[in-house]
Write an enzyme that holds these catalytic residues in place. Structure first.
Site, PDB file in Angstrom:
ATOM      1  NE  ARG A  97      -3.290   2.601   2.672  1.00  0.00           N
ATOM      2  CZ  ARG A  97      -3.190   3.541   3.621  1.00  0.00           C
ATOM      3  NH1 ARG A  97      -2.354   3.403   4.627  1.00  0.00           N
ATOM      4  NH2 ARG A  97      -3.948   4.614   3.555  1.00  0.00           N
ATOM      5  CG  HIS A 141      -1.117   9.117   3.345  1.00  0.00           C
ATOM      6  ND1 HIS A 141      -1.369   7.767   3.525  1.00  0.00           N
ATOM      7  CD2 HIS A 141      -0.640   9.552   4.530  1.00  0.00           C
ATOM      8  CE1 HIS A 141      -1.048   7.404   4.764  1.00  0.00           C
ATOM      9  NE2 HIS A 141      -0.592   8.488   5.401  1.00  0.00           N
ATOM     10  CD  GLU A 187      -4.683   8.709   9.528  1.00  0.00           C
ATOM     11  OE1 GLU A 187      -4.639   7.543   9.945  1.00  0.00           O
ATOM     12  OE2 GLU A 187      -3.953   9.609   9.967  1.00  0.00           O
ATOM     13  CG  ASN A 328      -5.153   4.073   8.612  1.00  0.00           C
ATOM     14  OD1 ASN A 328      -5.190   3.159   7.790  1.00  0.00           O
ATOM     15  ND2 ASN A 328      -4.689   5.283   8.331  1.00  0.00           N
ATOM     16  CE1 TYR A 330       0.006   2.729  13.424  1.00  0.00           C
ATOM     17  CE2 TYR A 330      -1.929   3.920  12.682  1.00  0.00           C
ATOM     18  CZ  TYR A 330      -0.683   3.387  12.428  1.00  0.00           C
ATOM     19  OH  TYR A 330      -0.119   3.505  11.190  1.00  0.00           O
ATOM     20  CD  GLU A 396      -1.670   4.273   8.068  1.00  0.00           C
ATOM     21  OE1 GLU A 396      -1.495   4.712   9.231  1.00  0.00           O
ATOM     22  OE2 GLU A 396      -1.722   4.995   7.066  1.00  0.00           O
TER      23      GLU A 396
HETATM   24  C1  FCB Z   1      -1.358   7.437  10.670  1.00  0.00           C
HETATM   25  C2  FCB Z   1      -0.948   7.990   9.329  1.00  0.00           C
HETATM   26  C3  FCB Z   1       0.373   7.502   8.852  1.00  0.00           C
HETATM   27  C4  FCB Z   1       1.387   7.272   9.945  1.00  0.00           C
HETATM   28  C5  FCB Z   1       0.768   6.631  11.158  1.00  0.00           C
HETATM   29  C6  FCB Z   1       1.699   6.391  12.301  1.00  0.00           C
HETATM   30  O1  FCB Z   1      -2.270   8.248  11.290  1.00  0.00           O
HETATM   31  O2  FCB Z   1      -1.870   7.644   8.325  1.00  0.00           O
HETATM   32  O3  FCB Z   1       0.806   8.339   7.816  1.00  0.00           O
HETATM   33  O4  FCB Z   1       2.219   8.341  10.166  1.00  0.00           O
HETATM   34  O5  FCB Z   1      -0.344   7.332  11.582  1.00  0.00           O
END
Ligand code: FCB
Length: 514
Positions: A97, A141, A187, A328, A330, A396
């Site tokens: 990607r 992006h 995002e 995305n 985390y 992500e």
């Molecule tokens: C996301 C972004 C990406 C990266 C990560 C850690 O929010 O899409 O570009 O920097 O965080």
């Protein structure tokens, strides 16, 4: 070199006791994709080479927001893409990607196409295809051409819709014979909150206050305006793809959204419903119009006329405008109830949604992201239950580590191995619960220029020392683990963070080196 030998000699390694279910690559459907991700400005470098012009991301970095670090060279993927495709192939990735830099392809934002930009993306795509790696392409992006920001204010102006559509048209026309997965926007929700409410991300617009550095903007209206234009631009590009290209090219087009997984700060019913509201609205702001044709009622009620309205034609355009959701994710955050009556003049997006977020780690010096049990399962469940179980690609997901430490400790990234193993395990769990998840992309392929932290932290499977003139790519333990997992030679145990990390097989640090 010595360190590598020591590490290799130390294998096979097994850390922590095994327990619970185990899984292997073959437990996933055969067509489930595993890949890694990057974005144009964060890896390409060659910022002013061959006709490229600055984007809002360049401007943000050049304005001293990131301890004066710039991505003008970044990982130099512009020149080193062949090497990068080779390391992807060595790891056994199914897909890559990446994003196309609008201002490299169309330096004036609209109008003439830059032949050098075309050549670069054609070369990259052809190389990927040669190795059997699927290109998954994002069109925006965080990098709108600065020229359009200067000309009419970028995403806060309706004029961006037509320009974005034309840019998308060039991409579909030039690359769509080989690219089968298109994502319009990265995002979109975080882009508008970070860029137009908090002023912490490009294009750094927000209301002025003692804690912000924005020179223009309005945090109570512009996030909604920009979001509205993003939705219209997305939907216009999708309609174009569907009417002009999809039948012939046979591809798919989606949007990417960031999910947080808000969990209640306390077990009061107020915080519980604040967390439910936060999860629903942060996704629903974009996904409700896209799936049902309008913003959630709760947003309309709280935001009133600051929230733009769709005409019937626009609502029809936006409704149904995705073939898949790009996600995305985390880490989890706490949500606390924050009724509007407490707020005075405070009018950001989260206040409008009547919640406050609180980090689950209360020590700001902690860089590594905690692995929250079942977080991704909850997010995927919410998508399944609310939006008709559309196909989902996790675009992500990855672990942050400090960069300032020695190369050795960067390479020995057990926390990233544990993170991937835990979250890939959660993906499998969701699949077994009926989620329509089709792919997983590790963020990120390389140590790169990070959106919030520049070169201070990194997420890469491969280590790069920014001061190394050759920007040599060195595989980390996580690359080795991922490669062994993808080749089916590692057995994982992680449904609940109890990890068995085995690295005993095929891929060695040497075989994965660039
Ligand atoms: C996301 C972004 C990406 C990266 C990560 C850690 O929010 O899409 O570009 O920097 O965080």
């Amino acid at each position: 070199m010595l360190l590598l030998k020591v590490l290799i000699a130390a294998l096979p390694l097994i850390v922590q006791a095994a327990s619970g279910d185990t899984f292997i690559r073959d437990d996933f459907p055969p067509d489930f994709l595993f890949g890694a991700a990057t974005s144009a400005y964060q890896v390409e470098g060659a910022a002013d080479e061959d006709g490229r012009t600055p984007s809002i991301f360049d401007t943000f970095a050049h304005n001293g927001n990131m301890t004066n670090e710039l991505a003008d060279r970044a990982c130099d993927q512009y020149h080193k893409y062949k090497e990068d495709v080779e390391i992807m192939a060595k790891m056994g990735l199914d897909a890559y990607r990446f994003s196309i830099s609008w201002s490299r392809l169309i330096p004036n934002g609209r109008g003439p196409v830059n032949p050098k930009g075309l050549e670069y993306y054609n070369n990259l795509i052809n190389d990927l295809i040669r190795y059997g790696i699927q290109p998954h392409v994002t069109l925006h992006h965080s990098d709108l051409p600065q020229v359009l920001e200067d000309e009419y204010g970028g995403w806060v102006s309706r004029r961006v819709v037509e320009d974005f559509k034309e840019f998308a048209d060039v991409c579909f026309r030039e690359f769509g014979d080989r690219v089968k997965y298109w994502t319009t926007l990265n995002e979109a929700n975080v882009f508008v909150i970070g860029g137009y409410d908090w002023g912490l991300l490009p294009p750094q617009r927000c209301s002025s206050s003692p804690v912000t550095k924005c020179s223009k903007g309005n945090s109570s209206s512009e996030p909604y305006l920009a979001a509205h234009n993003l939705l219209l631009a997305h939907a216009s590009a999708v309609t174009l793809y569907r009417t002009k290209y999809q039948e012939k090219q046979g591809g798919h087009v989606g949007i990417n959204i960031f999910a947080f997984d808000f969990i209640p700060l306390t077990n009061t019913s107020e915080d519980l419903s604040a967390s439910e509201r936060a999860n629903k609205l942060i996704l629903g702001w974009f996904l409700n119009p896209i799936v049902f044709g309008d913003y959630p009622d709760e947003m309309r009620k709280n935001i009133g006329s600051r929230l733009p309205s769709f005409t019937k034609t626009e609502s029809d355009l936006v409704k149904g405008s995705i073939d898949f959701i790009g996600l995305n994710f985390y880490y989890s955050l706490y949500a606390q109830d924050y009724p509007r009556s407490f707020q005075g003049e405070d009018r950001g997006v989260m206040q409008d949604m009547e919640f406050k977020y609180i980090d689950i780690v209360d020590d700001p010096s902690v860089i590594e992201i905690p692995i929250t049990p079942s977080a991704l399962i909850r997010v995927l469940d919410l998508l399944k239950n609310t939006y008709g179980n559309l196909p989902v690609y996790i675009h992500e997901n990855g672990q942050q580590t400090a960069r300032s430490c020695s190369p050795e400790s960067s390479i020995n990234d057990w926390s990233r191995v544990k993170y991937f193993q835990a979250y890939i395990g959660q993906v499998l769990c969701s699949l077994r619960n009926g989620s329509n998840v089709r792919g997983y992309f590790a963020w990120s392929l390389l140590d790169m220029f990070e959106l919030l932290t520049g070169y201070e932290t990194s997420y890469g499977l491969y280590y790069i020392d920014v001061n190394d003139p050759n920007l040599t790519r060195r595989p980390k333990l996580s690359a080795q683990w991922y490669s062994n997992f993808l080749h089916g030679t590692v057995k994982c145990d992680s449904m609940d963070q109890k990890l068995t990390v085995q690295l005993e097989t095929n891929a060695t640090m040497e075989s994965l080196a660039a």
